[in-house]
Design a protein around this motif. Sequence first.
Motif, PDB file in Angstrom:
ATOM      1  N   ASP A  90       4.979   2.731  -3.939  1.00  0.00           N
ATOM      2  CA  ASP A  90       5.054   3.442  -5.033  1.00  0.00           C
ATOM      3  C   ASP A  90       4.272   4.370  -5.377  1.00  0.00           C
ATOM      4  N   GLU A  91       4.377   5.383  -5.603  1.00  0.00           N
ATOM      5  CA  GLU A  91       3.322   6.293  -5.844  1.00  0.00           C
ATOM      6  C   GLU A  91       2.325   6.667  -7.633  1.00  0.00           C
ATOM      7  N   ASP A  92       3.207   5.589  -7.713  1.00  0.00           N
ATOM      8  CA  ASP A  92       2.726   6.048  -9.589  1.00  0.00           C
ATOM      9  C   ASP A  92       1.690   4.698  -9.567  1.00  0.00           C
ATOM     10  N   ASN A  93       1.493   3.970  -8.553  1.00  0.00           N
ATOM     11  CA  ASN A  93       0.653   2.059  -7.944  1.00  0.00           C
ATOM     12  C   ASN A  93      -0.578   2.324  -9.247  1.00  0.00           C
ATOM     13  N   PRO A  94      -0.637   1.965 -10.381  1.00  0.00           N
ATOM     14  CA  PRO A  94      -2.446   2.172 -10.537  1.00  0.00           C
ATOM     15  C   PRO A  94      -3.253   1.351  -9.874  1.00  0.00           C
ATOM     16  N   SER A  95      -3.126   0.435  -8.612  1.00  0.00           N
ATOM     17  CA  SER A  95      -4.396  -0.146  -8.953  1.00  0.00           C
ATOM     18  C   SER A  95      -4.562   1.042  -6.930  1.00  0.00           C
ATOM     19  N   PRO A  96      -6.164   1.916  -7.848  1.00  0.00           N
ATOM     20  CA  PRO A  96      -7.218   1.989  -6.785  1.00  0.00           C
ATOM     21  C   PRO A  96      -6.789   2.391  -5.519  1.00  0.00           C
ATOM     22  N   ALA A  97      -6.902   0.604  -4.704  1.00  0.00           N
ATOM     23  CA  ALA A  97      -6.996   0.183  -3.432  1.00  0.00           C
ATOM     24  C   ALA A  97      -6.134   0.729  -2.845  1.00  0.00           C
ATOM     25  N   TYR A  98      -4.355   1.075  -3.625  1.00  0.00           N
ATOM     26  CA  TYR A  98      -3.609   1.267  -3.147  1.00  0.00           C
ATOM     27  C   TYR A  98      -3.450   2.678  -2.881  1.00  0.00           C
ATOM     28  N   GLN A  99      -3.405   3.227  -3.528  1.00  0.00           N
ATOM     29  CA  GLN A  99      -4.118   4.145  -3.745  1.00  0.00           C
ATOM     30  C   GLN A  99      -5.151   5.099  -2.455  1.00  0.00           C
ATOM     31  N   LEU A 100      -6.369   4.851  -2.250  1.00  0.00           N
ATOM     32  CA  LEU A 100      -6.813   4.789  -1.602  1.00  0.00           C
ATOM     33  C   LEU A 100      -6.506   4.008   0.392  1.00  0.00           C
ATOM     34  N   GLY A 101      -5.716   3.479   0.374  1.00  0.00           N
ATOM     35  CA  GLY A 101      -4.996   3.517   1.458  1.00  0.00           C
ATOM     36  C   GLY A 101      -4.046   4.185   2.084  1.00  0.00           C
ATOM     37  N   ARG A 102      -3.528   5.031   0.793  1.00  0.00           N
ATOM     38  CA  ARG A 102      -2.555   6.113   1.218  1.00  0.00           C
ATOM     39  C   ARG A 102      -3.333   7.401   1.092  1.00  0.00           C
ATOM     40  N   LEU A 103      -4.105   7.996   0.742  1.00  0.00           N
ATOM     41  CA  LEU A 103      -5.122   8.524   1.166  1.00  0.00           C
ATOM     42  C   LEU A 103      -5.433   9.476   2.458  1.00  0.00           C
ATOM     43  N   PHE A 104      -6.377   7.542   2.638  1.00  0.00           N
ATOM     44  CA  PHE A 104      -6.378   7.077   3.760  1.00  0.00           C
ATOM     45  C   PHE A 104      -5.179   7.771   4.988  1.00  0.00           C
ATOM     46  N   ALA A 105      -3.619   7.423   5.105  1.00  0.00           N
ATOM     47  CA  ALA A 105      -2.944   7.847   5.628  1.00  0.00           C
ATOM     48  C   ALA A 105      -2.361   9.445   5.365  1.00  0.00           C
ATOM     49  N   VAL A 106      -2.685   9.916   4.654  1.00  0.00           N
ATOM     50  CA  VAL A 106      -2.723  11.031   4.371  1.00  0.00           C
ATOM     51  C   VAL A 106      -3.560  11.872   5.079  1.00  0.00           C
ATOM     52  N   LEU A 107      -4.705  11.898   5.465  1.00  0.00           N
ATOM     53  CA  LEU A 107      -5.398  12.580   6.571  1.00  0.00           C
ATOM     54  C   LEU A 107      -5.422  11.915   6.984  1.00  0.00           C
ATOM     55  N   GLU A 108      -5.135  11.000   7.735  1.00  0.00           N
ATOM     56  CA  GLU A 108      -5.248  10.575   9.567  1.00  0.00           C
ATOM     57  C   GLU A 108      -3.709  12.112   9.773  1.00  0.00           C
ATOM     58  N   GLY A 109      -2.837  11.402   8.660  1.00  0.00           N
ATOM     59  CA  GLY A 109      -1.164  12.532   9.116  1.00  0.00           C
ATOM     60  C   GLY A 109      -1.978  14.126   9.409  1.00  0.00           C
TER      61      GLY A 109
END
Length: 578
Positions: A451-470
């Motif tokens: 869910d790219e538009d999810n309003p949760s900062p925690a959810y978006q931070l988890g996404r960001l960490f996966a991108v940095l890992e990638g």
Amino acid sequence: MSVLASLVRAYDRLPDAPPFGFSPEKVGAVVTLRPDGSVVAVTDWRTEGKKRQPRPMLVPRPVKRTVAIAPNFLWDKTAYALGLTAGAGKRTAEEHAAFKARHAEWLTGTEDEGLRAFLIFLDGWTPDPSALLGWSDELLDLNVAFALGQEFLHDRPAAREAWRIAQGEGVKDAQACLASGEVGPVARLHPAIRGVWGAQSSGASLVSFNLDSFTSYGHEQGDNAPISEASAFAYAAALNHYLRTGSQNRVQIGDASVAFWADAEDRAAGQEAESIFAGFLAEPIKAGAAEDAAQAKLVADKLTRIRRGEPLAEVEPKLAEGVRFHVLGLAPNAARLSVRFAWESSFGALTAHYQRFQADMAIEPPARTPHPPLWQFLRELAVQGKSENVPPKLAGEWLRAILAGTRYPATLLTAVLMRTRADQEMNALRAAIIRAVLVRNFEKEVPVSLDEDNPSPAYQLGRLFAVLEGAQYAALGRVNAPIGDRYYAAASSTPARVFAPLLRGLKVHVADARKRGRGGWIEPRVAEIMDRLPPDLPRALRLEDQGRFAIGYYHEKARRPAKAEEETVIEDVQEGTP
């Protein structure tokens, strides 16, 4: 209805229920006698094959032994029955003497040919293996039964009558039974329950009063909770039947041995409910014979429809009403059994709760195995993924919550997050558990898929960490210490402290990735996520937000850059476009 009462009712419905006072016990040898008491031969009763094992035989139920010497009726281990043992045998002579003396009392005055032959044999027998044709030292310390010709002595009508009388010895005055309501002699000691993982192999008590602190009003042992001899035998026989090896009415959930049974007037409906429930918790029951294949497929088809969310009343109306279902979780506790949980309701309510559990656990992309059994989820909470390392009590508490449709145990989220940090691994099973707890316990809206538009900062931070890992992988390939292993725990709990240095190192990774013709997706993805984050990152994340972080991380990590994106990046690099 109490657990014991439902088991007493279940005993009456068992197709192969042992008669009152009998139980299936493992027997290794049969001694055949002549009418004059002499021995014809010893028959090895064990199974065939390399590792021969004693076979079950329906014999008079065994006595409960502690330190006292107490023989069984017309069968026993070789130390009692023949005075022979493989060990030092300090008490063997006493045990054999007690066996002879008790049978002289039990069978006194008998006119039955077989029982008289048995008494003559005991009177003249001296422990000497050479006098037993067919004897093998491999039979030492196994159980031995006796026969006259082709008939076992304990099956003879005179023996059954003598056993009926013997069971009444020491029985107190009749009282109303708490399980059946019928008036009858009260059981002083209850039969042992076998088949519980981790408990004594000889069995353990489900009901017992052996200390003064357990008693009341001067009552002793079974008088504290009067259960008739007949009911005590019935509930133990039914429960032992459900817990036996190979039973289709049991499943191991962590340290809890779970037995389940249906209470229905229609026996076929009850068996179908049990088969479907087995598929809820473990693998679907497979057909054991060709004639059962059609029934197994029918059950599997109904199980599939239930998992799709169809109401049970539409899948199978006769199961939605009129079928009561019982689930009992037992765990070892010294010489007793501990009841982890006991649950009873209609099968319709149970199915609805299971469907809710399935909805809670939905995650995309899903696990490779569709609808994994519960034990597979529990192994994700255990050190080294071993079932014996599942946190104590957690398995039973979770299953009870699933059955009753209540909140999941509070420790479930903590356990899965701790294992994720320790193992540096987030997979579909763990993501499903985390999502389920957040949905039910915290009543949060948690996305099933990315869910790219999810309003949760925690959810978006988890996404960001996966991108940095990638990004690191795109730049360097596989490395010994990727940022996921080094920083996941800190990033998911104290993001403000971790993400700043990681974002500073991102430019280097992007540059290195471009040199390899890769990573064109990285900067757009980072920018898209950063637009959804607040200017100041949270200094710490609460437990439920750490769960949201894990879900976002899983969703983003499972996402793969489109092939077209990678090809565009390669063309840009080849053309020298920055």
